[in-house]
Design a protein around this motif. Structure first.
Motif, PDB file in Angstrom:
ATOM      1  N   ARG A  58       0.867  -1.077  -0.040  1.00 45.80           N
ATOM      2  CA  ARG A  58      -0.014  -0.011  -0.024  1.00 45.80           C
ATOM      3  C   ARG A  58       0.905   1.422   0.149  1.00 45.80           C
ATOM      4  NH1 ARG A  58      -1.653   2.633   4.388  1.00 45.80           N
ATOM      5  NH2 ARG A  58      -1.460   0.835   5.628  1.00 45.80           N
ATOM      6  N   ARG A  59       2.143   1.214   0.684  1.00 45.95           N
ATOM      7  CA  ARG A  59       2.654   2.407   0.879  1.00 45.95           C
ATOM      8  C   ARG A  59       3.604   2.696  -0.322  1.00 45.95           C
ATOM      9  NH1 ARG A  59       2.032   1.026   6.040  1.00 45.95           N
ATOM     10  NH2 ARG A  59       2.300   2.726   7.570  1.00 45.95           N
ATOM     11  N   VAL A  60       4.014   1.625  -0.934  1.00 47.16           N
ATOM     12  CA  VAL A  60       4.810   1.810  -2.439  1.00 47.16           C
ATOM     13  C   VAL A  60       3.776   2.165  -3.297  1.00 47.16           C
ATOM     14  CG1 VAL A  60       6.464   0.836  -3.873  1.00 47.16           C
ATOM     15  CG2 VAL A  60       6.848   0.303  -1.463  1.00 47.16           C
ATOM     16  N   SER A  61       2.772   1.604  -3.603  1.00 44.52           N
ATOM     17  CA  SER A  61       1.594   2.095  -4.528  1.00 44.52           C
ATOM     18  C   SER A  61       1.219   3.476  -4.336  1.00 44.52           C
ATOM     19  CB  SER A  61       0.387   0.976  -4.490  1.00 44.52           C
ATOM     20  OG  SER A  61       0.847  -0.248  -4.535  1.00 44.52           O
ATOM     21  N   ALA A  62       1.167   3.958  -3.031  1.00 39.48           N
ATOM     22  CA  ALA A  62       0.725   5.317  -3.002  1.00 39.48           C
ATOM     23  C   ALA A  62       1.920   6.236  -3.433  1.00 39.48           C
ATOM     24  CB  ALA A  62       0.637   5.654  -1.617  1.00 39.48           C
ATOM     25  N   ALA A  63       2.939   5.716  -3.158  1.00 33.40           N
ATOM     26  CA  ALA A  63       4.274   6.597  -3.579  1.00 33.40           C
ATOM     27  C   ALA A  63       4.421   6.608  -5.118  1.00 33.40           C
ATOM     28  CB  ALA A  63       5.718   6.246  -3.103  1.00 33.40           C
ATOM     29  N   ILE A  64       4.238   5.639  -5.758  1.00 36.77           N
ATOM     30  CA  ILE A  64       4.134   5.468  -7.381  1.00 36.77           C
ATOM     31  C   ILE A  64       2.730   6.407  -7.945  1.00 36.77           C
ATOM     32  CG2 ILE A  64       3.680   3.814  -9.583  1.00 36.77           C
ATOM     33  CD1 ILE A  64       5.203   1.787  -7.730  1.00 36.77           C
ATOM     34  N   THR A 149       8.424   9.611  -4.861  1.00 32.52           N
ATOM     35  CA  THR A 149       7.970  11.011  -4.089  1.00 32.52           C
ATOM     36  C   THR A 149       7.199  10.296  -2.849  1.00 32.52           C
ATOM     37  OG1 THR A 149       7.528  12.238  -6.035  1.00 32.52           O
ATOM     38  CG2 THR A 149       6.379  12.880  -4.112  1.00 32.52           C
ATOM     39  N   THR A 150       7.447  10.876  -1.641  1.00 37.54           N
ATOM     40  CA  THR A 150       6.639  10.483  -0.428  1.00 37.54           C
ATOM     41  C   THR A 150       5.208  10.940  -0.571  1.00 37.54           C
ATOM     42  OG1 THR A 150       9.021  10.426   0.682  1.00 37.54           O
ATOM     43  CG2 THR A 150       6.897  10.389   2.043  1.00 37.54           C
ATOM     44  N   PRO A 151       4.291  10.154  -0.379  1.00 40.64           N
ATOM     45  CA  PRO A 151       2.888  10.700  -0.375  1.00 40.64           C
ATOM     46  C   PRO A 151       2.605  11.399   0.928  1.00 40.64           C
ATOM     47  CG  PRO A 151       2.562   8.513  -0.013  1.00 40.64           C
ATOM     48  CD  PRO A 151       4.204   8.798  -0.375  1.00 40.64           C
ATOM     49  N   ARG A 152       1.899  12.499   0.635  1.00 37.95           N
ATOM     50  CA  ARG A 152       1.394  13.356   1.936  1.00 37.95           C
ATOM     51  C   ARG A 152       0.295  12.635   2.662  1.00 37.95           C
ATOM     52  NH1 ARG A 152       1.300  19.507  -0.371  1.00 37.95           N
ATOM     53  NH2 ARG A 152       3.582  19.794  -0.955  1.00 37.95           N
TER      54      ARG A 152
END
Length: 272
Positions: A58-64, A149-152
């Motif tokens: 979930r975290r890597v998908s949000a960054a992509i 990019t690090t998602p906010r």
């Protein structure tokens, strides 16, 4: 001299072996790479908790999703495999530790273009946040390696309310919600000892109230009827002469006075 030449040959062989591995599996990830990452897949065996796999994915998908696509970069997909999950050593023996491998595969050719192995340590040993913190460490290392990019963190704002109350008006009185008290169990009354029956007593009967007389309805004043005027006898046809205004065969009367007719009644005077 021979030993020195042998050492040089062994060193060159090791160098060539590492170079061949680099060409076969793609270049190693030793610095941030720039690729157009399209998707990610996280894999692990049954020993790895499913919660950790889902949190990393979930975290890597949000960054992509939040990373702007670089122009002219090669399109790749990431394959993340968590190899081991355990604890650190020494001062980190209570902190969770994970070893994982990241492989970037080209979308056009299907061949690996970059590969790297990493090891991260969790920042806390609290069992409530240990897996969440470890998943964030894994995702942060992948974001750094592929320049993502690090998602906010999305902040939830309270809903806006429109009020028509003036600033000079006193604030409204807010009554707190009071929960209803739960019904208490009915208390069982102790059974009283049986008593002897008492002698029956006569009850004083209350006499019913006397009936009230109804008032008589109002009687309207009735005026006596006025006497009607005596009916005048009709004239016969034989008495009607010619030249009179009454036609032959018809019966009619002509009254000179409203109460009597002198032509018919003998006692009726001609003057009113």
């Amino acid at each position: 001299m021979f030993a020195r030449s042998l050492r040089i040959a062994v060193a060159m062989g090791v160098t060539l072996l590492l170079a061949s591995c680099s060409v076969l599996f793609g270049r190693s990830i030793d610095r941030p790479l720039v690729y157009y990452v399209r998707n990610v897949t996280v894999m692990a065996d049954a020993r790895i908790p499913l919660e950790l796999i889902e949190n990393v994915d979930r975290r890597v998908s949000a960054a992509i999703a939040t990373t702007r696509a670089p122009q002219g970069a090669e399109r790749v997909v990431l394959l993340v495999k968590i190899d081991r999950l355990g604890f650190g050593e020494g001062a980190r023996r209570r902190l969770a530790q994970a070893d994982f491998t990241v492989t970037a595969v080209s979308v056009e050719t299907g061949e690996p273009v970059a590969k790297g192995s990493f090891r991260v340590n969790g920042p806390t040993d609290d069992p409530r946040w240990a897996r969440q913190a470890l998943a964030e460490e894994v995702a942060a290392r992948i974001r750094f390696a592929f320049s993502l990019t690090t998602p906010r963190v999305r902040k939830t704002l309270p809903p806006r309310t429109i009020s028509t109350r003036l600033a000079s008006e006193p604030p409204p009185v807010i009554v707190p919600n009071v929960r209803a008290a739960p019904p208490r169990a009915a208390l069982v009354a102790p059974q009283a000892a049986p008593q002897k029956p008492a002698a029956p007593t006569t009850q004083n009967k209350v006499a019913p109230p006397p009936p009230r007389e109804m008032a008589a309805p109002p009687v309207a004043e009735v005026q006596p009827p006025r006497p009607a005027a005596p009916a005048q006898p009709a004239r016969r046809a034989a008495d009607i002469g010619k030249g009179t205004p009454v036609e032959q065969g018809a019966v009619g009367t002509i009254r000179l006075r409203p109460d009597c007719d002198p032509a018919v009644t003998a006692d009726c005077s001609a003057s009113p």
